[in-house]
Design an enzyme around this catalytic site. Structure first.
Site, PDB file in Angstrom:
ATOM      1  N   THR A   1       1.015  -9.890   1.279  1.00 45.40           N
ATOM      2  CA  THR A   1       1.915 -11.032   1.373  1.00 45.40           C
ATOM      3  C   THR A   1       2.674 -11.164   0.057  1.00 45.40           C
ATOM      4  O   THR A   1       2.097 -11.016  -1.028  1.00 45.40           O
ATOM      5  CB  THR A   1       1.171 -12.326   1.772  1.00 45.40           C
ATOM      6  OG1 THR A   1       2.145 -13.371   1.927  1.00 45.40           O
ATOM      7  CG2 THR A   1       0.098 -12.747   0.777  1.00 45.40           C
ATOM      8  N   GLU A   2       3.974 -11.417   0.171  1.00 39.13           N
ATOM      9  CA  GLU A   2       4.873 -11.322  -0.982  1.00 39.13           C
ATOM     10  C   GLU A   2       4.474 -12.218  -2.141  1.00 39.13           C
ATOM     11  O   GLU A   2       4.743 -11.917  -3.302  1.00 39.13           O
ATOM     12  CB  GLU A   2       6.307 -11.707  -0.579  1.00 39.13           C
ATOM     13  CG  GLU A   2       6.974 -10.783   0.403  1.00 39.13           C
ATOM     14  CD  GLU A   2       6.837 -11.316   1.811  1.00 39.13           C
ATOM     15  OE1 GLU A   2       5.692 -11.538   2.253  1.00 39.13           O
ATOM     16  OE2 GLU A   2       7.871 -11.513   2.463  1.00 39.13           O
ATOM     17  N   ASN A   3       3.861 -13.356  -1.816  1.00 39.33           N
ATOM     18  CA  ASN A   3       3.551 -14.286  -2.911  1.00 39.33           C
ATOM     19  C   ASN A   3       2.382 -13.814  -3.769  1.00 39.33           C
ATOM     20  O   ASN A   3       2.134 -14.406  -4.816  1.00 39.33           O
ATOM     21  CB  ASN A   3       3.298 -15.697  -2.365  1.00 39.33           C
ATOM     22  CG  ASN A   3       2.242 -15.738  -1.292  1.00 39.33           C
ATOM     23  OD1 ASN A   3       2.306 -14.995  -0.321  1.00 39.33           O
ATOM     24  ND2 ASN A   3       1.257 -16.585  -1.470  1.00 39.33           N
ATOM     25  N   GLY A   4       1.696 -12.740  -3.366  1.00 39.74           N
ATOM     26  CA  GLY A   4       0.777 -12.138  -4.317  1.00 39.74           C
ATOM     27  C   GLY A   4      -0.651 -11.921  -3.893  1.00 39.74           C
ATOM     28  O   GLY A   4      -1.574 -12.092  -4.704  1.00 39.74           O
TER      29      GLY A   4
ATOM     30  N   SER B   1       4.024  -7.659  -6.977  1.00 37.10           N
ATOM     31  CA  SER B   1       4.101  -7.763  -5.520  1.00 37.10           C
ATOM     32  C   SER B   1       5.325  -7.026  -4.987  1.00 37.10           C
ATOM     33  O   SER B   1       5.256  -6.295  -3.996  1.00 37.10           O
ATOM     34  CB  SER B   1       4.157  -9.231  -5.099  1.00 37.10           C
ATOM     35  OG  SER B   1       4.143  -9.336  -3.699  1.00 37.10           O
TER      36      SER B   1
END
Lengths: 227, 240
Positions: free
Chosen positions: A52-55, A94
């Site tokens: 997931t992009e947020n980390g 990320s």
């Protein structure tokens, strides 16, 4: 002209079909919303790691209500859980995973897809507040970029087109499209039909598609369980 | 060396009009609510700082934190990737009324521009947004047969960041996915101002576990039990 509901796949069934193509050991990013459903239908026995992009790498499903940790969310800002072996990282790491070509698969939604692989999924071009998020990064980062979508819009307009008319997310980036009626590959600037619902004729499917569906090899029946 | 500051108000006291301020967080996760509210307090009391340029992934949610900053009218421009949220009304109304400028940046490009700013790299090339309207006006070039868009670094006068543990030297750890933009923004701001849930003596954080080394941090202020923006919004909170 629209395909009636009993002759098309539900969103869950489209997600199920897309999940069958995710290999054991794959690193996968699922777009916000509808594509998140794909994780529910991951075939048993395959280990797939979701990014997931947020980390977070290797996050799991939502926690029970009341047990949310709001520092533990996915890109859709929904609370998630961790799996053994998960990892946190900052945003540049990320997107190094995304833009550096380390993801095997990204599955995104679409307003429109063109036969040359162009994708439009971030703006309907109208007035309002534009928002892009990570979509433009994902389409150029993952080794395989797939789209899951209804075959036509709510008003019956084709979503698979010769050229996108809405603002582009990326050029020449999509390689496979899973729709409510068919599975279509994008090869050499053409839509190549791989699977279609057994209940729809080729002529009907072509009439609901805004570009030529090329037949190159056998077309399999698109068979999906009731979900 | 002691980077400790007693209160959030003192920590943000020298942020002036027209400053560029990076604010950490992805939605509410990692949002430095107490630092942001301290800045709002000063604006409400003194009329400054005004016309700020804010860099954040989003545009605020509800009526607290960044949304409250926008609502009181101290933000002139927002640089972000996704100005939508569960309750985006504050930004949406200002934007549609022409009262706030928006620079929309793809999320990975936003992160990399901040990273480049912190690393002294004035520009870089990426395939992201090539052939889209977000590439309008940007130089392009081909490398090894593929087209790329040139993006510029992004730097700030100040960063407001939320971390978990911190020591007087500015070494930091974060809490789970609240890390997000924090480590990047600390590198890209002239002064990184960090609120930590707990201050610990130097040496307490294992050097193997330091996520942001203190060299990137100017000020540390302890905020025990910091507010979680998501919970404030679920409770219908407003600020000030």
């Amino acid at each position: 002209m629209t395909a009636s509901d009993d002759l098309k796949l539900s969103n869950a069934q489209i997600a199920w079909r897309a999940a069958q193509d995710i290999a054991d050991g794959a690193y996968v990013n699922l777009g916000i919303g509808f594509p998140e459903m794909v994780a529910r239908y991951q075939p048993a026995g395959r280990e797939v790691i979701y990014h997931t992009e947020n980390g977070i790498l290797d996050f799991g499903q939502e926690p029970p209500a009341g047990e949310e940790d709001w520092d533990l969310i996915n890109a859709g800002k929904k609370a998630v859980t961790l799996k053994p072996g998960s990892a946190f990282f900052h945003h540049a790491d990320s997107f190094a995973m995304v833009r550096g070509g380390h993801l095997d698969v990204a599955i995104l939604g679409a307003y429109q897809v063109a036969q040359n692989g162009d994708l439009a999924n971030w703006s309907v071009g109208a007035k309002g507040v534009p928002a892009v998020g990570g979509a433009m990064d994902l389409v150029h980062g993952a080794r395989r970029v797939a789209v899951i979508t209804e075959h036509v819009t709510k008003s019956g307009e084709p979503k698979l087109l010769e050229r996108c008319t809405l603002p582009l997310t990326g050029v020449g980036c999509v390689t496979r499209v899973y729709t409510s009626l068919a599975v279509v590959d994008i090869e050499g600037g053409r839509f190549v039909l791989r699977e279609k619902l057994p209940t729809i004729t080729l002529e009907k499917l072509q009439s609901l598609t805004g570009a030529e569906l090329v037949l190159a090899g056998p077309v399999a029946d698109l068979i999906v369980p009731e979900l | 060396m002691d980077k400790m500051i007693a209160t959030p108000a003192e920590a943000v006291a020298d942020i002036g009009d027209n400053a560029t301020v990076m604010i950490g967080g992805f939605g509410g996760s990692g949002a430095p609510v107490e630092l942001v509210h301290a800045l709002i307090d000063r604006f409400v009391k003194t009329g400054t700082p005004r016309n700020l340029t804010v860099v954040n992934n989003n545009a605020g949610n509800g009526h607290v934190g960044l949304a409250a900053m926008i609502e009181v009218g101290m933000v002139g421009k927002l640089i972000c990737s996704f100005p939508r949220s569960a309750d985006p009304r504050v930004f949406t109304q200002k934007y549609l009324a022409g009262e706030i400028e928006l620079e929309l940046v793809p999320q990975g490009t936003l992160a990399e521009r901040i990273r480049a700013g912190g690393a002294g790299i004035p520009a870089f090339y990426t395939p992201t947004c090539y052939g889209t309207e977000l590439a309008n006006g940007k130089p392009t070039a081909a490398f090894d047969g593929r087209p790329y868009v040139q993006e510029r670094w992004l730097k700030a006068d100040f960063a407001l960041v939320k971390a978990q543990l911190g020591d007087r030297l500015g070494n930091l750890t974060y809490n789970k996915a609240a890390r997000n933009f924090g480590p990047l923004m600390c590198t890209a701001a002239r002064h990184a101002i960090v609120q930590v849930s707990k201050v610990v003596p130097p040496g307490t954080i294992d050097p193997e576990h330091v996520i942001t080394p203190g060299i990137f941090v100017s000020r540390v202020v302890q905020v025990q039990n910091p507010a979680q923006e998501e919970l404030l919004n679920r409770a219908g909170a407003t600020y000030p």
